[in-house]
Every structure is written in C-alpha cells, then in structure tokens.
Enzyme design. Structure first.
Site, PDB file in Angstrom:
ATOM      1  CG  HIS A   1      65.103   3.817  54.944  1.00  0.00           C
ATOM      2  ND1 HIS A   1      65.813   4.509  55.886  1.00  0.00           N
ATOM      3  CD2 HIS A   1      64.014   3.330  55.590  1.00  0.00           C
ATOM      4  CE1 HIS A   1      65.173   4.459  57.050  1.00  0.00           C
ATOM      5  NE2 HIS A   1      64.080   3.744  56.896  1.00  0.00           N
TER       6      HIS A   1
ATOM      7  CD  GLU B   1      64.226  -3.946  63.322  1.00  0.00           C
ATOM      8  OE1 GLU B   1      64.868  -3.513  64.305  1.00  0.00           O
ATOM      9  OE2 GLU B   1      63.425  -3.241  62.681  1.00  0.00           O
TER      10      GLU B   1
END
Lengths: 326, 400
Positions: free
Chosen positions: A129, A60
């Site tokens: 998450h 990322e």
C-alpha cells in the site's frame, strides 16, 4: 482568499465539471453511499444521483475497462482508484486500451477519461500500500500524468484533466487530503503541461512533484537559513514534462537535486537527469543528485520507513553535496 | 498474442454442427448447471439436444429455435440473399487474405474467420443501426458484415495509409466508426469490459442502442470477463456478450482449460440469461441475437450467447493446427454455414445456381479490387508517426 482542504478542492473540481458537462460521471469503490473512502466525493451522490456517482464492486480491472469503453463511446468518466496500488490489477485497461485507442483506431476513437486516486506511502501501511507508479504511467505514450501538490493546483489541474480529450492519470495522496490551502471562489483551470516555479533562487534547483514538494520546500527553508537560495520547481505533470522550465532554471543555478517518492531505477529523476545532461551539460557545475525511496519495498516499522523515504535532512545534505559544502 | 506452436490431441469441445438433425421441438430438459463428467467432456453433446439456457432465457420461444429446421423458411428471400452475399464476401476476403499472407504481402499476425461467418451475418441482420460492435483480433469479418469497404480493410492489412486505421492498427485493430465498429482488440478478454462500458454509455444517454461484444473461447477464462459480466448484470447494461466457441484457445482445447466446458453456463453464475447457439446456422444466430436484443432494449440487461462454431484454419497464419485431426476439420466443412444458406436458397427456389455463382464471381471481383487498391495505396509517410497518439494537436513529444 478562502482556505479549503485538498479533498474539497478535488470535490469542487469534479462537481463543477459535472454541472458543466452532463457526460461527466464518477465511478469507483465507495464513491457514492460511503461518500468516498477518503471523503473526496462527500455529498456528490446527493447532488448528482446514482446514475452519475456510481459505487462499484471491488473489481478494478472491470470498472476501469467499463470506464474506458464508456469514454470511447462518448462519455467523460472519472474513475477513482481507492489507491493507485490497486490500479495494477487494472493496468491492462489503462495501458492496452485507454492509451492505445486513439492510435490503433487511426484517430477514429478517442478516450477522454480520468483515472484518479492517491499514490505513494500513507503512513505505516507496509509494502503493498505504499508504492509510486508515476514513472510507470509516465512511460506510456497516449497517457498524461498529473501529480498535484496543493489544493489550488489540485482543483485547477483536475478541471483541466476532466476537460482534456486524452486519458489522464491524476495522482493524489492520502496524506494530503486534509491539507489546507488558498483556493479562489472564481473558476480557473491550470495547464497540464507547465511546471510551476514555486520559489525562486540562484544557488541550486530542487525539482519535485506531488507530496514530496513539502520536503523540497522545507529543505529550501532550511537551506535559506544558511544563505543557500534554492529555486524550487513543482513539475505538476510528469507526462508531459516541462523540460524547458527545468533547463532554464539549471542554466541559472548550475546545480540540480531531484526529490521523488518512487524507487530510483528508471524513475522520473533518472529522466530529468538525462535531460539536463543532454541540454544543459555545459552549465552544470556538479553531477545531478537525487533523493528517492530506498531501493526496497517499503516496510511497516517506523524506523525503517524513516530510513527509506526522502526527507528534509537527506535533501539538505544532497544540496550541500552539489554545492560542495559541508 | 503469442504464436508458438502447441502440441495437443484433444478434440474440440464445441459441438457446432456435430449434431445429427433431430426432430422438431425435441428440446432436452437437462439442467445446464449439472456437473459434466470427464467422459461427457470428451464426447460433447450435440448442440440441438441441450438448450436449458435458452429455455431459461427466452421461455417458450426457446423450443422453437432449438433446431434449425424450425427456423427455416421464416425469413424472406432478401434476408437469405443478404446472408449469402455477406458471408460469401467474408469467405472470399479471408481466403484471399490467407493467400496474400503466404505471399508476405500481409505481415504481422493474421487471424482468419473462415468457417465462423454466420456468427456475424446473423447478428447484423438481427440488430439495428446505432448498435455498437466490438470484438477481439479475429476482426476482419465483423466490419465486412457491417458494410465497411473491403478496400479499407485490405489496405489496413497491407499497412497502407488508406486502411481504416491508416496503417496503424493492422489485422488485429480494424476500426470503422462510420458503421459503429469499435475494434479490433488484441488482449484476450480485454474487450469484454470495454463492451460493457460501450453499453454503459448507451444506457447513460438513453439511446435505446446496445452493444454486441464478441470474444473467442479463450477469453472466458480471463478475469476481465467475470468482472464485466458481474457489473453488466448488476447494472442491467444493454449488451450482448457472444463467445465464438471454435473449440480452441489458440492450440488449447476448451476441455483443457476448465472443468466448465459448456461455456454459456458461465453467464448463469451471474444470473445472466445465457444460451448455446448452433452458429453453423445463420438463422439460429439471428434468432438468438434478436431475443437478446429484445431483452437489452427492454431494460433487462445483458445476455450471454455461446455460438458453437468452428474455424477451418489455424489460430493464426503461423499455426498449422496439428492439435486437431483432418477428419475433425472435414466434419465441420460438411456442415459449412454458407453451404447451409446456399442449400436453403436453392431448395426453396429463391435463386438459381447460376445466380448464386454470379454473386460469387462478383464478390471475387470485389476482393480482387480491394487487393489492387491496397497494392496501389501508399504506406503512411514518416510524418504520420506522431499523429493520432494524442487528440491534443501540439502535444510535446520527446524528440531528440
């Protein structure tokens, strides 16, 4: 009017903008050959080819930075994070590069880029998450932060975000991708700095954004059964925030409840409460109340999730409190 | 960048200029990936003796460029004179900047380039207009080498409105779009993915241009570099990654940061053509960049060049550089890159001592003028505060 899914609305927005402007491209993990981790970009590789719909390794920080560099050098990247939880390893490039480029170059280099992907909890995924960073990004000058709640808004706002000359954080939800809603065939865009008064009322103002809008609206339905007319405002954008619409509403209802999925400290709700006490103090008939995620990492067990997240019952209770009703 | 003082005693790992002149074409056959023992790390190899990356990257050409004497004479007088003038301008500018910092005329952080001038001059002469440049915060020399007005850079250091970033960037954020200099970035290694992205845009638009992305030796330990290297090589982006290895990441010597101290070998992990370059000789820099540019423009993707160089000054103005010896600094000064150019010009009769001195005097005047310009320029007025944050002109800032 036709009805399409949230994910289809996003796909239409990206595809239309890519047809319109050859400098727009999509990059991220699994966006091309896999057709998107959540099928948002399904079919886009076929239409636009591998030069414009680009799979990345799981890196990322690297691909966010490549996107920022490409935007600085004239392209209009859409960078997809599989979720914004993963954007934390890329946040240096978002905060230190994208948000600063225009300023630190004295206006020589702009950075027209969109970072998009889902935010917040998505059902028993535990703590890494299930986080909301809308307020983190909203804190940073140089960025714009958009959090749509319906397929119609998602399409109109994403098209505007892609055309916007500044870096935009665009936050969706795994739990909303399958939501259906009316979206016209004709082209339209929506402004990135205007809240939407979704439901008018005079008893109380309920403010929310993103998927918590469902909680806000369901709470308003419940309250209506008891004769309480809630005005529901969807912020749509949390940077900038359309304070004027908010203050105007509170001047009418004299009460405000904020529903937000993030943790409470230094959240969007904190900011809204500050603003309303600053600019509508004399109109308030009760302290501002908020419903947020509990001040803990979101655990796995459904009982604990139920106890942590904002829900309709907690919202209804909060509204009754600001109305001093049992 | 933090600016704390660091005590350390290690010597610089980079071997720029430490090499004794070696006979022509005596390239080593050693394997660049071979394990380097701790002892060897304490006593770095001379750069001329180790060129495996160059062999791999550039094939037969590498042996010719392994020693600077082989390159001498292969450049015309104009090139030497341009190098001399460009590098001396950087030197005089930075000397003045250091002096002004001491006088508190320049504030904030200030990282000087003195000693490293060939790293820029040799690249500029090897690249073409349209190519993009990006670097970290030791960034005054790159735009100077590209032709940015010294006035605009000095004014930026003085935080004046006439500065290239309107007084909003300062020493670490010099930008000049007119010469394709895309900054001046303050987060170590952060500019490496940006450089790959700039190159991505050039490839996407099929311009034939490339991006040269500079970094210091500290940056090679950042994850951003490794992610960017991987994707740049995977996608064959037209980018030349350059590490200006001056031996110290602030106060920490290269040996104290990793077992991998031959920095160019990091590129080999991604199958990237990589080579060490004696960056005390501008000819070597030019040749290495030219080879990398050829690969980039041919669609072969990135290269990684380790410029072995040295900074004479501390990391920043607040750094007394106690982590290295006076003798070490003096040793490098003996091999000064500008002196090397001057020597070639004089011995080859390209110019006389008087002519070179005249250039020096002219450059001192240019720098003096930039100081005067900066002194006389106004600070940005308060109204500038909300400008250049968003392109959107009517962005609704929160203002109490």
């Amino acid at each position: 009017m036709r009805t399409i899914q949230f994910r289809e609305a996003l796909r239409e927005a990206m595809s239309e903008e890519m047809r319109r402007d050859p400098s727009v491209f999509l990059m991220g993990e699994e966006v091309a050959e896999y057709n998107g981790a959540y099928k948002v970009s399904q079919g886009m590789l076929d239409e636009f080819g591998a030069e414009r719909v680009i799979d990345t390794p799981i890196a990322e920080l690297g691909f966010a930075g490549i996107g920022v560099g490409a935007a600085t050098n004239g392209l209009r990247p859409i960078i997809e994070f599989m979720t914004f939880n993963f954007s934390l390893v890329a946040i240096d490039q978002v905060i230190n590069a994208a948000a600063k480029m225009y300023s630190m170059s004295g206006g020589q280099y702009s950075c027209p880029i969109v970072f998009r992907g889902p935010t917040g909890n998505a059902g028993m995924l535990s703590s890494q998450h299930s986080q909301n960073f809308e307020n983190w990004y909203a804190n940073t000058p140089g960025l714009k932060v958009v959090v749509p709640s319906t397929p119609y808004d998602a399409k109109g706002l994403l098209k505007s975000a892609i055309r916007d000359p500044d870096p935009v954080i665009f936050m969706e939800s795994e739990l909303m991708y399958g939501d259906k809603g009316e979206v016209p065939e004709e082209e339209y865009t929506l402004p990135l700095d205007k809240a939407n008064v979704v439901r008018e009322g005079k008893s109380v103002t309920i403010v929310s954004f993103g998927k918590m809008m469902k909680v806000a609206l369901a709470a308003a339905d419940e309250l209506a059964k008891e004769g309480i007319e809630a005005e529901v405002i969807d912020l749509r954008s949390v940077r900038p925030i359309d304070y004027a619409t908010l203050v105007e509403s509170v001047k009418k209802t004299n009460r405000m409840v904020v529903v937000e999925e993030a943790w409470p400290l230094a959240s969007i709700s904190s900011e809204l409460a500050y603003n309303v006490q600053r600019y509508a103090f004399d109109y308030l008939d009760a302290p501002v109340h908020r419903i947020t995620n509990a001040d803990v990492p979101l655990p796995y067990a459904p009982t604990l999730i139920e106890a942590a997240l904002p829900n309709v019952a907690r919202t209804v209770k909060a509204v009754k409190e600001v109305l001093y009703r049992k | 960048m933090a600016d704390t003082k660091v005590k350390a005693a290690s010597k610089a790992s980079n071997s720029a200029g430490k090499a004794k002149p070696t006979p022509k074409n005596s390239t080593s056959k050693s394997n660049g990936k071979a394990a380097v023992s701790a002892a060897e790390r304490q006593q770095p190899e001379p750069v001329e003796a180790v060129q495996p990356g160059a062999e791999k990257a550039a094939g037969a050409k590498a042996s010719k460029t392994a020693q600077q004497p082989a390159s001498k004479g292969s450049f015309p007088k104009e090139t030497y004179m341009t190098w001399f003038e460009s590098m001396l301008l950087m030197r005089r500018f930075e000397e003045k900047a250091g002096q002004l910092y001491g006088q508190q005329k320049i504030k904030g952080f200030c990282h000087l380039y003195i000693g490293q001038e060939a790293c820029v001059a040799g690249a500029v002469s090897a690249l073409r207009q349209g190519d993009k440049y990006i670097t970290a915060y030791r960034d005054h020399a790159h735009p100077l080498g590209l032709g940015t007005s010294p006035n605009a850079i000095m004014a930026e250091l003085f935080a004046k409105q006439t500065g290239c970033s309107k007084g909003k960037g300062g020493s670490m954020h010099i930008f000049d779009k007119s010469v394709n200099f895309i900054g001046g970035h303050g987060i170590v290694g952060g500019q490496v993915p940006l450089g790959a992205g700039i190159a991505f845009a050039e490839k996407y638009n099929k311009t034939g241009n490339l991006c040269i992305c500079y970094m210091g030796d500290g940056a090679v330990r950042q994850g951003a570099l490794h992610e960017a290297f991987n994707m740049a090589m995977l996608w064959k982006l037209p980018v030349i990654f350059v590490v200006e290895n001056n031996g110290y990441a602030m106060g920490t010597s290269v040996q104290r940061t990793s077992n991998v101290t031959e920095l160019y070998t990091i590129g080999e992990a991604y199958d990237m053509p990589s080579e060490p370059v004696d960056a005390m000789h501008v000819e070597e820099v030019h040749n290495a960049v030219a080879r990398a540019a050829e690969r980039a423009r041919a669609g072969e993707g990135p290269s990684f060049l380790e410029f072995k160089t040295y900074r004479y000054k501390g990391h920043s103005m607040s750094d007394p550089a106690k982590y290295r010896t006076k003798e070490e600094v003096e040793e490098y000064r003996m091999r000064d890159s500008i002196e090397n150019v001057r020597h070639t010009i004089l011995t080859q009769g390209m110019a006389t001592e008087d002519e070179l001195n005249a250039i020096d005097e002219k450059l001192k005047a240019v720098v003096a003028e930039s100081v005067e310009f900066a002194e006389q320029s106004p600070y940005p007025p308060a109204e500038e505060l909300y400008r250049d944050v968003y392109v959107q002109e009517d962005y609704p800032f929160i203002r109490e």
